[in-house]
Design an enzyme around this catalytic site. Structure first.
Site, short mmCIF file in Angstrom:
data_model
loop_
_atom_site.label_atom_id
_atom_site.label_comp_id
_atom_site.label_asym_id
_atom_site.label_seq_id
_atom_site.Cartn_x
_atom_site.Cartn_y
_atom_site.Cartn_z
N ARG A 117 0.83 -1.22 0.00
CA ARG A 117 0.00 0.00 0.00
C ARG A 117 0.86 1.26 0.00
O ARG A 117 0.38 2.33 -0.36
CB ARG A 117 -1.01 -0.05 1.15
CG ARG A 117 -2.24 -0.87 0.77
CD ARG A 117 -3.06 -1.29 1.96
NE ARG A 117 -2.38 -2.34 2.70
CZ ARG A 117 -2.72 -2.74 3.91
NH1 ARG A 117 -3.70 -2.16 4.54
NH2 ARG A 117 -2.04 -3.71 4.49
N GLU A 168 5.31 -10.71 15.18
CA GLU A 168 4.77 -11.31 16.40
C GLU A 168 5.19 -12.79 16.46
O GLU A 168 5.62 -13.28 17.49
CB GLU A 168 3.25 -11.18 16.39
CG GLU A 168 2.65 -11.30 17.77
CD GLU A 168 1.15 -11.04 17.75
OE1 GLU A 168 0.63 -10.57 16.72
OE2 GLU A 168 0.51 -11.35 18.76
P1 AMP Z 1 3.96 -2.45 11.77
O1 AMP Z 1 5.23 -3.04 11.22
O2 AMP Z 1 3.47 -3.18 12.99
O3 AMP Z 1 4.06 -0.96 11.97
O4 AMP Z 1 2.84 -2.73 10.69
C1 AMP Z 1 2.74 -1.93 9.59
C2 AMP Z 1 2.24 -2.68 8.39
O5 AMP Z 1 1.13 -3.54 8.69
C3 AMP Z 1 1.76 -1.68 7.40
O6 AMP Z 1 2.38 -1.99 6.14
C4 AMP Z 1 0.27 -1.80 7.37
O7 AMP Z 1 -0.17 -1.85 6.04
C5 AMP Z 1 -0.09 -3.07 8.12
N1 AMP Z 1 -1.02 -2.88 9.25
C6 AMP Z 1 -0.75 -3.05 10.57
N2 AMP Z 1 -1.82 -2.85 11.35
C7 AMP Z 1 -2.84 -2.53 10.51
C8 AMP Z 1 -4.24 -2.19 10.70
N3 AMP Z 1 -4.79 -2.14 11.91
N4 AMP Z 1 -4.95 -1.90 9.61
C9 AMP Z 1 -4.39 -1.95 8.37
N5 AMP Z 1 -3.12 -2.25 8.13
C10 AMP Z 1 -2.33 -2.55 9.17
#
Ligand code: AMP
Length: 173
Positions: free
Chosen positions: A61, A98
């Site tokens: 995205r 995770e």
């Molecule tokens: P993080 O590495 O935990 O910051 O996760 C970021 C990635 O996971 C991004 O590329 C987001 O597209 C996806 N992501 C994580 N949580 C969500 C959520 N609640 N809704 C949509 N996309 C999410």
């Protein structure tokens, strides 16, 4: 435009307890993407973040937002991809999820040493993905000058995992 009203909340996707922030209705809105890109551009300008050489978009995205932002800024667009998608020599970074680990890659010749770059993604949750992408920028010898996220999940405090550069987020939960 009230982005929050147009972004759709999907409870328990992709797993129980997660509220997925679905940006597809915002992308489908005829003025949605234009307004998002204008908002990013305005906020970066307000912070005096200028002379950007490249926008780095995180699969997938981050591509949707990053490519038009690069066009609006008149700079390069560079994709950071999941493993084994890029055909030429890559830098790779492994990061913890995770459960287990994942990797991201960038072409070694995509950004030159000393170039000023910003990293774009749709959502920052824990910050792991964005922090890993910063390591690819460092490996490339480029200078990370800012992050841009359409959505920041404040309660996960993902920004604490990131290098100390300005962070622009357009919607906060
Ligand atoms: P993080 O590495 O935990 O910051 O996760 C970021 C990635 O996971 C991004 O590329 C987001 O597209 C996806 N992501 C994580 N949580 C969500 C959520 N609640 N809704 C949509 N996309 C999410």
């Amino acid at each position: 435009m009230d982005f929050k009203n147009i972004i759709r909340d999907i409870p328990d996707f992709p797993q129980q307890g997660i509220i997925f922030r679905d940006i597809t209705p915002l992308l489908a809105h005829p003025q949605g993407l234009t307004t998002v890109i204008q908002s990013f551009k305005t906020k970066f300008a307000e912070l005096n973040i200028n002379a950007i050489d490249a926008v780095i978009g995180i699969e997938s995205r981050g591509f949707i937002l990053g490519a038009p932002l690069a066009m609006a800024l008149g700079c390069s667009f560079v994709p950071v991809r999941k493993p084994k998608k890029l055909p030429s020599a890559v830098f790779r970074v492994e990061y913890t999820l995770e459960y287990g680990t994942d990797s991201l890659e960038i072409h070694q010749d995509a950004i030159a040493a000393g170039q000023r770059v910003i990293i774009i993604d749709d959502v920052i949750a824990t910050g792991g993905t964005a922090a890993a992408t910063a390591k690819l920028v460092t490996q490339s010898g480029a200078e990370l000058v800012a992050y841009g996220f359409l959505i920041e999940l404040d309660f996960l405090n993902g920004r604490s995992a990131l290098p100390e550069v300005p962070i622009v987020s357009l919607v906060n939960y």
